[in-house]
Design an enzyme around this catalytic site. Structure first.
Site, PDB file in Angstrom:
ATOM      1  N   CYS A 299      43.994  35.636  46.264  1.00 52.39           N
ATOM      2  CA  CYS A 299      44.417  36.603  45.232  1.00 52.39           C
ATOM      3  C   CYS A 299      44.133  35.923  43.896  1.00 52.39           C
ATOM      4  O   CYS A 299      45.024  35.372  43.263  1.00 52.39           O
ATOM      5  CB  CYS A 299      45.907  36.896  45.361  1.00 52.39           C
ATOM      6  SG  CYS A 299      46.366  37.474  46.991  1.00 52.39           S
TER       7      CYS A 299
ATOM      8  N   ASP B  63      39.424  43.094  49.694  1.00 54.43           N
ATOM      9  CA  ASP B  63      40.810  43.148  50.144  1.00 54.43           C
ATOM     10  C   ASP B  63      41.030  41.970  51.103  1.00 54.43           C
ATOM     11  O   ASP B  63      40.528  41.967  52.222  1.00 54.43           O
ATOM     12  CB  ASP B  63      41.053  44.489  50.853  1.00 54.43           C
ATOM     13  CG  ASP B  63      42.466  44.596  51.398  1.00 54.43           C
ATOM     14  OD1 ASP B  63      43.187  43.577  51.430  1.00 54.43           O
ATOM     15  OD2 ASP B  63      42.845  45.718  51.805  1.00 54.43           O
TER      16      ASP B  63
ATOM     17  N   CYS C  80      55.579  34.600  41.623  1.00 51.17           N
ATOM     18  CA  CYS C  80      56.320  34.381  40.371  1.00 51.17           C
ATOM     19  C   CYS C  80      57.523  35.302  40.352  1.00 51.17           C
ATOM     20  O   CYS C  80      57.789  35.987  39.382  1.00 51.17           O
ATOM     21  CB  CYS C  80      55.422  34.574  39.150  1.00 51.17           C
ATOM     22  SG  CYS C  80      54.722  36.219  39.016  1.00 51.17           S
TER      23      CYS C  80
HETATM   24  C1  LIG Z   1      49.763  36.962  41.042  1.00 52.13           C
HETATM   25  S1  LIG Z   1      48.232  37.680  40.770  1.00 52.13           S
HETATM   26  C2  LIG Z   1      47.155  36.315  41.011  1.00 52.13           C
HETATM   27  C3  LIG Z   1      47.064  35.373  39.852  1.00 52.13           C
HETATM   28  C4  LIG Z   1      45.968  34.342  39.998  1.00 52.13           C
HETATM   29  N1  LIG Z   1      46.071  33.598  41.237  1.00 52.13           N
HETATM   30  C5  LIG Z   1      45.911  33.363  38.852  1.00 52.13           C
HETATM   31  O1  LIG Z   1      46.426  32.258  38.955  1.00 52.13           O
HETATM   32  O2  LIG Z   1      45.325  33.695  37.812  1.00 52.13           O
HETATM   33  C6  LIG Z   1      47.989  38.590  42.239  1.00 52.13           C
HETATM   34  C7  LIG Z   1      46.610  39.183  42.409  1.00 52.13           C
HETATM   35  O3  LIG Z   1      46.520  39.696  43.734  1.00 52.13           O
HETATM   36  C8  LIG Z   1      45.590  40.755  43.721  1.00 52.13           C
HETATM   37  N2  LIG Z   1      45.737  41.496  44.991  1.00 52.13           N
HETATM   38  C9  LIG Z   1      46.679  42.403  45.349  1.00 52.13           C
HETATM   39  N3  LIG Z   1      46.475  42.816  46.619  1.00 52.13           N
HETATM   40  C10 LIG Z   1      45.379  42.159  47.081  1.00 52.13           C
HETATM   41  C11 LIG Z   1      44.649  42.155  48.309  1.00 52.13           C
HETATM   42  N4  LIG Z   1      45.026  42.916  49.340  1.00 52.13           N
HETATM   43  N5  LIG Z   1      43.568  41.366  48.404  1.00 52.13           N
HETATM   44  C12 LIG Z   1      43.166  40.595  47.369  1.00 52.13           C
HETATM   45  N6  LIG Z   1      43.805  40.562  46.189  1.00 52.13           N
HETATM   46  C13 LIG Z   1      44.905  41.325  46.045  1.00 52.13           C
HETATM   47  C14 LIG Z   1      45.925  41.501  42.458  1.00 52.13           C
HETATM   48  O4  LIG Z   1      44.825  42.285  42.036  1.00 52.13           O
HETATM   49  C15 LIG Z   1      46.252  40.343  41.501  1.00 52.13           C
HETATM   50  O5  LIG Z   1      45.126  40.020  40.745  1.00 52.13           O
END
Ligand SMILES: C[S@@+](CC[C@H](N)C(=O)[O-])C[C@H]1O[C@@H](n2cnc3c(N)ncnc32)[C@H](O)[C@@H]1O
Length: 437
Positions: free
Chosen positions: A232, A279, A357
């Site tokens: 993610c 995904d 977070c």
């Molecule tokens: C907490 S943020 C990540 C922050 C990032 N790791 C950083 O340090 O900059 C969570 C991320 O998960 C992504 N996300 C949500 N569901 C997801 C999925 N099924 N597969 C991949 N990414 C996903 C969102 O788009 C979002 O960008």
């Protein structure tokens, strides 16, 4: 003041996780305050001779800011164990006398001011008819969100005083649709919380990152030459940190479901980072073609980071949260799917880190105990440095496992902890697992 939840169901669900009412109340109170430290991550390796030059540049930049605003210098130092984490000690709350001219800004602008920003024109909702450039004004954050753009009268709904400043614009410049609404509207000369304004300082080599986010990559402990999956990844704060540590022979595969967010990561492109819109719950496929593109065969990665989507209730400062119970309950489902996929993609002996977070037990400790209960090939292990506290006492983990996780809980800043910079952070959670060989 404590954080206000629009939904009482959410408030009650959260309260259930915390056996101690006093602890819960303190936490809700601390969430409304900005952290006492501003943290920056220096994007360069240990012993880099440029590091000192970079630190001098930052110091100079800060000095210019403090000189221009007639403020004392900030205390700045490198974290004792997170060697690329620079801490700057903020000051506040300051007692400041309000003046007659009132500026109302939207809530997100008000929260940014509490963390050191000036007021940008776009954030201004209300200003008196008499406002001229050069006027001294008192700035308030609109806590109710009812202030209409262009309001001229004194705003009588709930508002929070965030400091005094000097207007760079007149009222007619602000609300005239022909005028460009970018740039600083109010220079915050006397904020309630004094913190450096970072916008101009940030570059490829200096990023603004919360301390637990930096600690999270230290927990993953990436090694040179490894192949690492960041499931993610967007907006890429941790991806670039990992890439810096695995070196040119290593590779970080960064996946994120959101194409918009991945697009914004383009500027971070490096030789050892590959980014894909995907995904991650579907990133596992037994017949995968073996290329770097997703999906992947089982047991492909040395290390995996699952920095999961979450309710983000650990963010500070925050006065109002509008999350609904069904939204809150949707996160553990997706988090569990991501973790299950991560287990499959991890090599035997490989390690993975799960982080959020947020402060809820359901998204943190409960995810860990569920994963351990359903995956006997996975064990919880200690992180190289433990900066956060133990798991919530009410959770199902054994007492040994409770001590292995890191729960960053800012309510403990009321305790006598001498390393306040490890405590006065956003709310965050880190757990590290290893797959048995
Ligand atoms: C907490 S943020 C990540 C922050 C990032 N790791 C950083 O340090 O900059 C969570 C991320 O998960 C992504 N996300 C949500 N569901 C997801 C999925 N099924 N597969 C991949 N990414 C996903 C969102 O788009 C979002 O960008």
């Amino acid at each position: 003041m404590i954080i206000h939840f629009s939904s009482d169901d959410v408030y009650q669900a959260l309260k259930l996780s915390y056996s101690n009412d006093e602890h819960f109340k303190k936490l809700l109170e601390v969430l409304t305050l900005p952290p006492l430290y501003t943290t920056l991550r220096i994007n360069s390796v240990d012993n880099d001779p440029d590091n000192n030059i970079l630190l001098e540049e930052i110091q100079l930049h800060l000095q210019k800011q403090t000189d221009a605003l007639c403020r004392p210098e900030y205390n700045m130092f490198i974290h004792p164990v997170l060697k690329d984490c620079l801490l700057i000690q903020n000051r506040g709350p300051k007692t400041i006398d309000v003046v007659d001219k009132e500026i109302i800004v939207d809530l997100s602008c008000g929260m940014a001011v509490l963390r050191g920003a000036h007021v940008f024109k776009v954030g201004i909702m209300g200003a008196p008819m008499s406002l001229r450039a050069g006027d001294v004004v008192s700035v308030y954050a609109d806590l109710d969100g009812h202030c209409l753009k262009g309001t001229a009268t004194c705003y009588s709904n709930q508002k929070l005083f965030v400091g005094n400043g000097v207007a760079h614009v007149s009222r007619s410049d602000l609300f005239n649709s022909q005028t460009l609404q970018s740039g600083i509207g109010i220079l915050m000369t006397h904020p309630v919380y004094e913190a450096p304004s970072l916008a101009e300082m940030l570059s490829v080599r200096i990023s603004s990152q919360n301390l637990p986010s930096i600690a999270c990559v230290y927990a993953l402990d990436p090694q040179e030459g490894e192949i690492i999956l960041d499931m993610c990844a967007a907006p890429g704060g941790k991806t670039t940190h990992i890439a810096g540590l695995v070196g040119d022979k290593g590779l970080v595969i960064a996946l994120d479901k959101s194409s918009q967010r991945v697009k914004k990561m383009e500027t971070l492109k490096k030789k050892n980072i590959e980014m894909y819109v995907f995904d991650s719950t579907k990133a596992w496929c037994p017949g995968a073609d073996g290329s770097n593109r997703p999906p992947y065969s089982p047991e492909t990665f040395d290390r995996i980071l699952v920095d999961a989507p979450c309710s983000a209730l650990g963010q500070r400062p925050c006065y109002k949260n509008e999350i609904l119970l069904n939204q809150l309950r949707s996160y553990p489902v997706i988090q569990n799917q991501l973790l299950k996929t991560a287990v499959k993609l991890l090599k035997p002996g490989g390690v993975m880190v799960y982080s959020t977070c947020t402060i809820t037990k359901e998204e943190n400790e409960d995810q860990v105990s569920r994963l351990l209960a359903t995956n006997p090939q996975i064990k919880l292990i200690h992180t190289p440095y433990k900066l956060g506290g133990d798991a919530l006492p009410t959770c199902d983990l054994s007492s040994e496992d409770k001590s292995k996780v890191q729960r960053f809980d800012p309510s403990f800043l009321y305790s006598d902890d001498k390393d306040l910079y490890n405590v006065d952070t956003i709310g965050f959670f880190i757990a590290k697992f290893q797959k048995l060989k």
